[in-house]
Design an enzyme around this catalytic site. Structure first.
Site, short mmCIF file in Angstrom:
data_model
loop_
_atom_site.label_atom_id
_atom_site.label_comp_id
_atom_site.label_asym_id
_atom_site.label_seq_id
_atom_site.Cartn_x
_atom_site.Cartn_y
_atom_site.Cartn_z
N GLY A 261 0.80 -1.22 0.00
CA GLY A 261 0.00 0.00 0.00
C GLY A 261 0.84 1.27 0.00
CB ALA A 262 1.86 3.63 1.59
CG MET A 263 8.47 2.23 2.26
SD MET A 263 8.39 0.93 3.52
CE MET A 263 9.65 1.49 4.64
CD GLU A 264 7.27 2.22 7.42
OE1 GLU A 264 6.47 1.93 6.51
OE2 GLU A 264 7.75 1.39 8.21
CD GLU A 298 2.60 3.67 5.19
OE1 GLU A 298 3.73 3.51 5.68
OE2 GLU A 298 1.80 2.72 5.02
CD GLU A 320 4.37 -2.15 9.59
OE1 GLU A 320 3.31 -1.50 9.69
OE2 GLU A 320 5.33 -1.77 8.90
N1 HT7 Z 1 6.15 -0.74 6.28
C1 HT7 Z 1 5.66 -0.89 4.95
C2 HT7 Z 1 6.00 -2.25 4.45
C3 HT7 Z 1 6.14 -2.37 2.98
C4 HT7 Z 1 6.64 -3.50 2.34
C5 HT7 Z 1 7.07 -4.71 2.83
C6 HT7 Z 1 7.50 -5.68 1.91
C7 HT7 Z 1 7.48 -5.44 0.55
C8 HT7 Z 1 7.01 -4.20 0.09
C9 HT7 Z 1 6.59 -3.26 0.99
N2 HT7 Z 1 6.11 -1.99 0.80
C10 HT7 Z 1 5.84 -1.45 2.04
C11 HT7 Z 1 4.21 -0.64 4.82
C12 HT7 Z 1 3.53 -0.31 6.08
O1 HT7 Z 1 3.10 -1.18 6.81
O2 HT7 Z 1 3.45 0.83 6.44
ZN ZN Z 2 3.06 -0.01 8.56
#
Ligand code: HT7
Ligand code: ZN
Length: 885
Positions: A261-264, A298, A320
């Protein structure tokens, strides 16, 4: 492949004080120069004399140590690592590597998505950019120079921009410095031709923060909701947790090709477009809510994850689980608390409970893994959040806040464990949480068997609660959990006051009608005094623990709870139990006769649902949820052996019976809705819309011409995607010939209208893949060849293949096994291209042991076929081999 164990954790031999990256992007290749200031770790057991760095898919160009070019014999490297011999106490290492983002289809590391370059480094993607100590307990201060052609005007990385300029030959550069030490998984970089919207936020201590959301120019009109959500989240985190943002700028970039979904990433969050873009014409209510929740999630990671991070990946739930709990509370505060709880519990009980009962079951802090990407699970996230929720409820609001304050203060800038988190809460509150910690180490869903006894003469009421937990792969015999059970007792006139033997009344509720029992033994009896009539127990209010509750409620009990319980969640839960009872009766009939002709509902049940529909005091969203029967997925989770046809046709039969019996009420609700009102994404507007669309769904089961025409009108004239999709879904799923005719025209019209909006095309794919009528698999196969389908884009894969295999049981599990073979074909193809997506798609096949013998054999054969593939990725190997074990 190697299994990694938590028990083998060792501190790193070296630490990296600073990381200076130079990322030089060219068409077809990128050169990465990485300068590391390394120092032996004083905490290591022995002084190391060699250094092993992780790396994958890298071409090593050169390597120098303190200015000396290293030669053969000074180092060795393999597929996944680089080892340098005779390393001193402190030194500077410079590596130059060449990578190929354009051909990186795994979407980990640096890759190209449409017109831009971007990164995804969690969990172990940084090693695809350069050789590094790619583990979360190595935290370093990063400075990043990005150089690229000017056709990519926007060059971003973490932290603050400290310099930018011309690099000659139509190229330019930007240098970013992040003052906060961070692990490599939080690194990010973006280069592209992006537009942005900008806003600002003044923190509680008065600092101004610039907020920017970057998107492809065509999407600039869909960013406002994300920006508003971000500002709400920033304020909420200050008010509820005392957490302020810490850099001068916070950026979000929307990317179309993204595995999750997204990345922090620190100061530079990267988002799947599906979790950031929203406007009424293209996005459903659920989509709007997802954007709000993910943006908040995020953002909250800036403290729960970034400032305080994980020591190792076994601790994933530290960030998480806690952050999901935080985002869930945020959403509850932004909308309706009960509605949010119902949504969370529904998700948990269908998907997480099923995971906990399957071959991939693991505790929220796993003991081992082969591929960590396989552990971004419902268990680590959603059950992890439930564990934090139990802690928050056990400690109470004030002590929980004291505990989180202590945790953030004590561990700011550190990489820590779930143990450290619980210790901070215990220290701040003075509570003994030692038994509670079993939630972290034992997998499986505990089961509570509750019996009761009312002694009329003594006016006492006893509740005896037994807990048990089924065996899971890591542990056969479980020790008792510490389980908070929120409860009340209902008499004929409503809630009764509670006098629990051996304890003081609980005046946290003003009238002493609610309390939390703490179950710590395998079996315990709680005795209530001064109980003047035989009560109906209201148990597990608010779903106070992630357990399965077993108490023999009669239909009358459930009707009382549904109409009178003071806890909104329990009222909904009673509606679900009633629905389950009705579906179970239909299933028993179907299993005997293979037909449901003549099936009907009791007048008592219909009246109870009618009263819900007519109860003006209820939140409309709650009415909608109470009138929605338990899903096939949930019924399947509860079954010992899943009878696909019986579940599907019985649930349909109950729905049809309700539709006929309550047609007048559904018509009233539908007709009183004003479709011309302008769209708003407020909780109230969403609630009214959802009840109206539930009414439409029921009316469409009656097959009368009026309803079908009304549905077609709603499709054609709907002024928002929620209404348009609701109508389209009903047309596509209706067996009525007139609806079928409309549905073909509507699908063609929809595609014609929205073919240039990728996220809308995804909805078009999903609605077709989810069609419950026969022959859907052929349609899905045809769509795989459609020009709008892109087999490299995870959102497209999820919308078509994922929607069919996870959301269309009656077709996916068709008795001839063609659904299983189809899924295996897709997984085999994706295995090399994108292992993370391939492995996630496998989930429905892993549940093979829950089906009848014939289906078991068919599913198992496909798993075996996948296992026999040469060059199986670690991701797919782990899931397949554990499923077949
Ligand atoms: N912490 C982020 C984890 C995530 C991720 C893990 C494995 C492969 C691709 C990924 N993209 C984002 C997302 C979150 O929990 O906020
Ligand atoms: Zn997260």
């Amino acid at each position: 492949p190697k299994t990694i164990y938590l028990k083998d954790y060792q501190v790193p031999d070296y630490l990296i004080d600073t990381t200076d990256l130079n990322v030089d992007i060219h068409d077809g290749y990128t050169l990465v120069s990485c300068m590391l200031a390394l120092r032996r770790n004083p905490a290591a057991k022995q002084a190391a004399t060699e250094l092993t760095l992780q790396g994958a898919d890298l071409e090593l160009v050169s390597l120098s140590l303190d200015g000396r070019l290293l030669e053969e014999g000074d180092y060795t490297f393999g597929e996944e690592s680089l080892t340098i011999f005779n390393t001193p106490e402190t030194f500077t290492l410079i590596t130059i590597t060449k990578i190929k983002p354009e051909s990186n289809t795994s979407l980990e590391g640096l890759y190209r998505s449409r017109t831009m370059y971007c990164t995804q480094c969690e969990a172990e993607g940084f090693r695809k950019i350069t050789y590094y100590l790619d583990r979360p307990d190595v935290m370093s201060e990063f400075t990043t120079k990005v150089i690229a052609d000017k056709k990519y005007p926007v060059l971003l990385s973490n932290g603050n921009l400290i310099e930018q300029g011309d690099a000659g030959e139509e190229r330019h550069y930007a240098i970013w410095h992040d003052p906060f030490k961070k692990p490599a998984y939080l690194f990010a970089l973006v280069a592209g031709d992006l537009a942005h919207i900008e806003d600002s936020f003044s923190t509680s201590s008065g600092r101004a923060v610039t907020l920017r959301i970057f998107v492809e120019p065509k999407d600039l009109d869909k960013c406002d909701h994300a920006m508003a959500s971000l500002k709400h989240a920033m304020r909420w985190d200050e008010e509820v947790y005392g957490r302020e943002y810490d850099l001068d700028i916070f950026m979000i970039v929307a990317v179309d090709d993204f595995n999750m979904g997204a990345m922090e990433n620190k100061g530079l969050n990267i988002f799947n477009t599906s979790c950031v873009l929203a406007k009424p014409e293209t996005t459903t209510d659920v989509g709007f809510q997802r954007v709000e929740g993910v943006v908040a999630h995020e953002y909250f990671h800036n403290w729960s994850g970034n400032r305080v991070t994980c020591r190792d990946w076994f601790q994933l739930s530290l960030k998480e689980g806690f952050t999901v709990y935080r985002d869930s509370e945020f959403s509850a505060d932004m909308g309706s608390r009960t509605v949010k709880r119902v949504e969370d519990v529904t998700l948990l009980r269908t998907l997480q409970f099923a995971e906990d009962a399957g071959p991939m079951a693991h505790p929220i802090r796993p003991e081992s893994y082969i591929e960590i990407s396989n552990f971004y699970t419902m268990t680590v996230y959603e059950k992890g959040a439930e564990v934090i929720r139990m802690l928050a409820n056990l400690l109470g609001k004030e002590n929980f806040r004291k505990g989180t304050d202590l945790y953030f203060d004590r561990h700011d800038g550190q990489a820590v464990t779930t143990e450290d988190f619980v210790t901070a809460l215990a220290d701040a509150s003075g509570r003994d949480l030692s038994q509670f910690k079993r939630w972290y180490s034992q997998a499986g869903t505990p089961r509570l068997d509750v019996t009761d006894y009312y002694d009329e003469d003594a006016q006492t009421y006893s509740l005896t609660i037994k807990q048990s937990c089924p065996p899971t792969p890591e542990c056969q015999n479980k020790l008792p959990f510490h389980i908070p059970i929120a409860m009340g007792l209902l008499g004929s006139a409503g809630d009764l006051p509670l006098y629990l033997q051996g304890s003081q009344p609980d005046f946290e509720t003003s009238d002493n009608t609610h309390r939390v029992l703490e179950l710590t033994d395998a079996e315990q009896t709680f005795v209530f005094e001064r109980v003047q009539e035989k009560p109906v127990p209201s148990l597990l209010r608010g779903f106070s623990a992630p357990v399965k509750l077993n108490y023999a409620y009669s239909t009358r009990d459930l009707i009382l709870l549904m109409s009178r319980d003071s806890d909104g969640f329990s009222r909904w839960e009673a509606s679900q139990q009633l629905g389950l009872q009705a579906i179970s009766a239909a299933m028993a009939a179907y299993q005997q006769e293979r037909s449901l002709d003549g099936f009907s509902l009791s007048a008592q049940l219909v009246d109870a649902y009618r009263r819900v529909l007519q109860d003006a005091s209820l939140d409309q969203a709650m009415v909608a949820y109470m009138l929605t029967l338990p899903s096939e997925a949930y019924i399947s989770e509860l079954a010992d052996v899943i009878d696909v046809e019986a579940i599907h046709y019985s649930r349909q039969a109950v729905r049809k019976a309700l539709a006929n019996a309550l047609a007048d009420d559904f018509t009233r609700i539908y007709q009183s809705y004003d479709h011309r009102q302008p769209y708003a994404a407020t909780a109230d507007a969403i609630a009214t819309r959802s009840l109206k669309n539930v009414a439409l769904a029921y009316l469409m089961l009656i097959h009368d011409e009026g309803s079908i025409r009304a549905c077609e009108q709603q499709y054609r004239h709907g002024n928002n995607m929620t209404d348009v999709m609701a109508a389209l879904t009903q047309l596509v799923n209706s067996e009525a010939p007139l609806a079928q005719e409309y549905s073909l025209a509507a699908l063609a019209d929809f595609f014609g209208r929205w073919q240039h909006e990728s996220l809308v095309v995804n909805q078009w794919l999903s609605v077709q893949a989810g069609c419950q009528l026969p022959d859907t698999l052929s349609r899905v196969r045809a769509l795989l060849q459609h020009s709008a389908y892109d087999g490299k884009n995870p959102n497209k894969i999820r919308s078509l293949i994922g929607a069919f295999c996870n959301g269309n049981a009656i077709n996916f599990h068709s008795g001839n096994g063609e659904g299983y073979a189809f899924l295996a074909d897709q997984i085999i193809q994706l295995n090399r291209q994108n292992p993370q997506i391939a492995s996630r798609l496998l989930t429905p096949l892993t549940k093979w042991k829950k089906y009848d013998h014939v289906r078991q054999q068919l599913m198992k054969a496909q798993l075996e076929r996948i296992r026999a593939e040469p060059e199986l990725s670690k991701d797919v190997f782990e899931v397949v081999s554990k499923s077949l074990a």
